[in-house]
Design a protein around this motif. Sequence first.
Motif, PDB file in Angstrom:
ATOM      1  N   HIS A 149       0.775  -1.115   0.414  1.00  0.00           N
ATOM      2  CA  HIS A 149      -0.410   0.023   0.091  1.00  0.00           C
ATOM      3  C   HIS A 149       0.682   1.412  -0.108  1.00  0.00           C
ATOM      4  CE1 HIS A 149      -3.309   2.817   0.905  1.00  0.00           C
ATOM      5  NE2 HIS A 149      -2.524   3.210   1.822  1.00  0.00           N
ATOM      6  N   LEU A 150       2.256   1.344   0.497  1.00  0.00           N
ATOM      7  CA  LEU A 150       3.142   2.080   0.923  1.00  0.00           C
ATOM      8  C   LEU A 150       3.157   2.676  -0.240  1.00  0.00           C
ATOM      9  CD1 LEU A 150       4.686   1.621   3.922  1.00  0.00           C
ATOM     10  CD2 LEU A 150       3.445   3.844   4.239  1.00  0.00           C
ATOM     11  N   PHE A 151       4.089   2.000  -1.009  1.00  0.00           N
ATOM     12  CA  PHE A 151       5.057   2.290  -2.488  1.00  0.00           C
ATOM     13  C   PHE A 151       4.113   1.802  -3.735  1.00  0.00           C
ATOM     14  CE2 PHE A 151       8.016   1.148   0.746  1.00  0.00           C
ATOM     15  CZ  PHE A 151       8.615   2.243   0.508  1.00  0.00           C
ATOM     16  N   GLY A 152       2.782   1.311  -3.417  1.00  0.00           N
ATOM     17  CA  GLY A 152       1.027   0.998  -4.065  1.00  0.00           C
ATOM     18  C   GLY A 152       2.534  -0.102  -5.777  1.00  0.00           C
ATOM     19  N   MET A 153       3.186  -1.221  -5.023  1.00  0.00           N
ATOM     20  CA  MET A 153       3.519  -2.419  -5.621  1.00  0.00           C
ATOM     21  C   MET A 153       3.168  -3.855  -4.815  1.00  0.00           C
ATOM     22  SD  MET A 153       7.190  -1.247  -4.266  1.00  0.00           S
ATOM     23  CE  MET A 153       7.978  -2.888  -5.840  1.00  0.00           C
ATOM     24  N   ASP A 154       3.318  -4.963  -5.938  1.00  0.00           N
ATOM     25  CA  ASP A 154       3.249  -6.449  -5.038  1.00  0.00           C
ATOM     26  C   ASP A 154       4.359  -6.343  -4.422  1.00  0.00           C
ATOM     27  OD1 ASP A 154       2.172  -8.732  -4.150  1.00  0.00           O
ATOM     28  OD2 ASP A 154       2.357  -9.144  -6.922  1.00  0.00           O
ATOM     29  N   ALA A 155       4.141  -6.937  -3.072  1.00  0.00           N
ATOM     30  CA  ALA A 155       5.431  -7.265  -2.064  1.00  0.00           C
ATOM     31  C   ALA A 155       5.160  -8.408  -2.183  1.00  0.00           C
ATOM     32  CB  ALA A 155       5.672  -6.195  -0.732  1.00  0.00           C
ATOM     33  N   ARG A 156       4.078  -9.287  -2.674  1.00  0.00           N
ATOM     34  CA  ARG A 156       4.475 -11.059  -2.176  1.00  0.00           C
ATOM     35  C   ARG A 156       5.610 -11.641  -2.800  1.00  0.00           C
ATOM     36  NH1 ARG A 156      -0.256 -12.764  -5.549  1.00  0.00           N
ATOM     37  NH2 ARG A 156       0.612 -10.977  -7.111  1.00  0.00           N
ATOM     38  N   GLY A 157       6.285 -12.370  -1.397  1.00  0.00           N
ATOM     39  CA  GLY A 157       7.104 -13.311  -1.880  1.00  0.00           C
ATOM     40  C   GLY A 157       8.670 -12.523  -1.534  1.00  0.00           C
ATOM     41  N   ALA A 158       8.081 -10.467  -0.844  1.00  0.00           N
ATOM     42  CA  ALA A 158       9.581 -10.291  -0.235  1.00  0.00           C
ATOM     43  C   ALA A 158      10.312 -11.297   1.062  1.00  0.00           C
ATOM     44  CB  ALA A 158       9.263  -9.164   0.457  1.00  0.00           C
ATOM     45  N   LYS A 159      11.301 -11.371   0.355  1.00  0.00           N
ATOM     46  CA  LYS A 159      12.378 -11.825   1.862  1.00  0.00           C
ATOM     47  C   LYS A 159      13.388 -10.777   2.265  1.00  0.00           C
ATOM     48  CE  LYS A 159      13.451 -16.220  -0.823  1.00  0.00           C
ATOM     49  NZ  LYS A 159      14.249 -17.342  -0.742  1.00  0.00           N
ATOM     50  N   VAL A 160      13.272 -10.834   3.826  1.00  0.00           N
ATOM     51  CA  VAL A 160      13.806  -9.751   5.063  1.00  0.00           C
ATOM     52  C   VAL A 160      15.347 -10.299   4.616  1.00  0.00           C
ATOM     53  CG1 VAL A 160      13.345  -8.872   6.856  1.00  0.00           C
ATOM     54  CG2 VAL A 160      11.774  -9.479   6.132  1.00  0.00           C
ATOM     55  N   ARG A 161      16.288  -9.355   4.963  1.00  0.00           N
ATOM     56  CA  ARG A 161      17.809  -9.864   5.636  1.00  0.00           C
ATOM     57  C   ARG A 161      17.773  -8.773   7.063  1.00  0.00           C
ATOM     58  NH1 ARG A 161      18.683 -14.752   3.535  1.00  0.00           N
ATOM     59  NH2 ARG A 161      18.929 -14.529   0.734  1.00  0.00           N
ATOM     60  N   VAL A 162      18.705  -9.292   7.698  1.00  0.00           N
ATOM     61  CA  VAL A 162      18.535  -8.750   8.437  1.00  0.00           C
ATOM     62  C   VAL A 162      20.251  -8.902   9.088  1.00  0.00           C
ATOM     63  CG1 VAL A 162      18.595  -8.867  11.059  1.00  0.00           C
ATOM     64  CG2 VAL A 162      16.684  -9.453   9.451  1.00  0.00           C
ATOM     65  N   SER A 163      20.908  -7.521   9.156  1.00  0.00           N
ATOM     66  CA  SER A 163      22.591  -7.988   9.932  1.00  0.00           C
ATOM     67  C   SER A 163      22.646  -6.441  10.560  1.00  0.00           C
ATOM     68  CB  SER A 163      23.576  -7.407   8.087  1.00  0.00           C
ATOM     69  OG  SER A 163      24.372  -7.502   8.586  1.00  0.00           O
ATOM     70  N   GLY A 164      22.724  -6.905  11.930  1.00  0.00           N
ATOM     71  CA  GLY A 164      22.702  -6.143  12.984  1.00  0.00           C
ATOM     72  C   GLY A 164      21.696  -5.320  13.297  1.00  0.00           C
ATOM     73  N   ALA A 165      21.491  -4.252  13.396  1.00  0.00           N
ATOM     74  CA  ALA A 165      20.213  -3.629  13.537  1.00  0.00           C
ATOM     75  C   ALA A 165      19.962  -3.487  12.336  1.00  0.00           C
ATOM     76  CB  ALA A 165      20.637  -1.987  14.842  1.00  0.00           C
ATOM     77  N   LYS A 166      20.510  -3.356  11.381  1.00  0.00           N
ATOM     78  CA  LYS A 166      20.583  -3.235   9.905  1.00  0.00           C
ATOM     79  C   LYS A 166      19.464  -4.266   8.871  1.00  0.00           C
ATOM     80  CE  LYS A 166      21.500  -1.789   5.108  1.00  0.00           C
ATOM     81  NZ  LYS A 166      22.945  -1.893   4.090  1.00  0.00           N
ATOM     82  N   VAL A 167      17.953  -3.655   8.146  1.00  0.00           N
ATOM     83  CA  VAL A 167      16.758  -4.740   7.868  1.00  0.00           C
ATOM     84  C   VAL A 167      16.456  -3.502   6.284  1.00  0.00           C
ATOM     85  CG1 VAL A 167      14.426  -5.477   8.593  1.00  0.00           C
ATOM     86  CG2 VAL A 167      15.753  -4.549  10.408  1.00  0.00           C
ATOM     87  N   THR A 168      17.229  -5.289   5.190  1.00  0.00           N
ATOM     88  CA  THR A 168      16.920  -4.615   3.930  1.00  0.00           C
ATOM     89  C   THR A 168      15.721  -5.848   3.367  1.00  0.00           C
ATOM     90  OG1 THR A 168      18.770  -4.097   3.676  1.00  0.00           O
ATOM     91  CG2 THR A 168      17.962  -5.047   2.025  1.00  0.00           C
ATOM     92  N   ILE A 169      14.687  -5.730   2.683  1.00  0.00           N
ATOM     93  CA  ILE A 169      14.086  -6.296   2.340  1.00  0.00           C
ATOM     94  C   ILE A 169      13.881  -6.288   1.063  1.00  0.00           C
ATOM     95  CG2 ILE A 169      11.454  -6.557   1.907  1.00  0.00           C
ATOM     96  CD1 ILE A 169      11.093  -4.803   4.692  1.00  0.00           C
ATOM     97  N   ASN A 170      14.588  -7.836   0.131  1.00  0.00           N
ATOM     98  CA  ASN A 170      14.270  -8.120  -0.543  1.00  0.00           C
ATOM     99  C   ASN A 170      13.085  -8.365  -2.060  1.00  0.00           C
ATOM    100  OD1 ASN A 170      16.932  -7.944  -0.857  1.00  0.00           O
ATOM    101  ND2 ASN A 170      17.860  -9.251   0.158  1.00  0.00           N
ATOM    102  N   LEU A 171      13.119  -7.862  -2.629  1.00  0.00           N
ATOM    103  CA  LEU A 171      10.980  -7.707  -3.358  1.00  0.00           C
ATOM    104  C   LEU A 171      11.943  -8.268  -4.842  1.00  0.00           C
ATOM    105  CD1 LEU A 171      11.192  -5.240  -1.655  1.00  0.00           C
ATOM    106  CD2 LEU A 171       8.581  -5.631  -3.114  1.00  0.00           C
ATOM    107  N   PRO A 172      11.093 -10.244  -5.361  1.00  0.00           N
ATOM    108  CA  PRO A 172      11.195 -10.552  -6.577  1.00  0.00           C
ATOM    109  C   PRO A 172      10.622  -9.822  -7.319  1.00  0.00           C
ATOM    110  CG  PRO A 172       9.407 -11.823  -5.262  1.00  0.00           C
ATOM    111  CD  PRO A 172      10.041 -10.301  -4.899  1.00  0.00           C
TER     112      PRO A 172
END
Length: 204
Positions: free
Chosen positions: A85-108
């Motif tokens: 809803h925030l970005f107006g895109m399909d976020a299904r299947g997104a994977k989360v990468r956590v490195s310390g306090a950094k959180v990154t979401i990778n979208l297919p």
Amino acid sequence: MASPSALKPWRMYVRQIHWITAAFSVTCLCLYALTGFFLNNEGLLATAPVTTRVERPLSSALAAELGGVTDGAILSAQATDDIGHLFGMDARGAKVRVSGAKVTINLPDPGKRTTISVDPAKSRLVLDRSDRGAIAFLTDLHKGKNVRPAWRYFIDVFAISVLLFSISGFILLVIQARMRKMTWPLVALGVVVPIAFLILILHL
């Protein structure tokens, strides 16, 4: 021993399977060959990536949702809906990468590199997208990279279709071989040549 008339329906079914799978398999094989060519020659039509950055506020509810995720996890349904809803895109299947306090979401996203960085300190979500063009899109489809589950299912159907096409074709070959003396020599040649070529290029 079955009579020739009893074999006719069986042969007819084999031919029907062969024809049906032939149409689907040949179409997909042409697509596979085309994407494979571009994968092997990416420099021919290479284009400069187009990068985009979009920032959105991080709500407390979404921050709490993302704060409890582990490395390699799939986004929950609620987080997927919120980010979509925030970005107006399909976020299904997104994977989360956590490195310390950094959180990154990778979208297919075939042909693109799309990541969302979580910045809890500033209560912001930052989307970075690098669009690598149509050739990258085709090569990602070829590799099954950055694709959604539907494409993986399509690849499975394609693989099954090619197997059925090959098996039914071989059965028809056996049935008709006695009427064509060169059938088996040509089949043997078609098996030996690719294997010999593979062995040759592996030792060059």
